[in-house]
Motif scaffolding. Structure first.
Motif: not given
Length: 63
Positions: A11-30
Motif C-alpha cells: 500500500v505504501r509503495r502504491v501511494l508513493y507512486a501515485v503521489l510521485g515520491v521517488p523510491d530510492y531503494d528500488r532505484y539502487v536495486r535497478q
C-alpha cells in the motif's frame, strides 16, 4: 503478522507512486542490476536530482 506487514508495504509503495515520491531503494536495486559500472548516488543526491528534474522540466506545472 508478516502478511500484514507485506500488505502495508505494498500500500505504501502504491501511494508513493501515485503521489510521485521517488523510491530510492528500488532505484539502487535497478541501477546495480542494469548498470553495475555506474556509481550509486547517495539518498540525498538522488532526492536532490529528483526534485531538480521535477521542477525544472518545462511544461510540468500548470501555472
Amino acid at each position: 503478522m508478516q502478511a500484514i506487514a507485506d500488505r502495508l508495504d505494498a500500500v505504501r509503495r502504491v501511494l508513493y507512486a501515485v503521489l510521485g515520491v521517488p523510491d530510492y531503494d528500488r532505484y539502487v536495486r535497478q541501477l546495480r542490476e542494469r548498470h553495475p559500472e555506474c556509481a550509486v548516488p547517495t539518498r540525498r543526491e538522488f532526492e536532490q536530482e529528483r526534485l531538480k528534474a521535477r521542477y525544472e522540466k518545462p511544461g510540468s506545472r500548470c501555472c
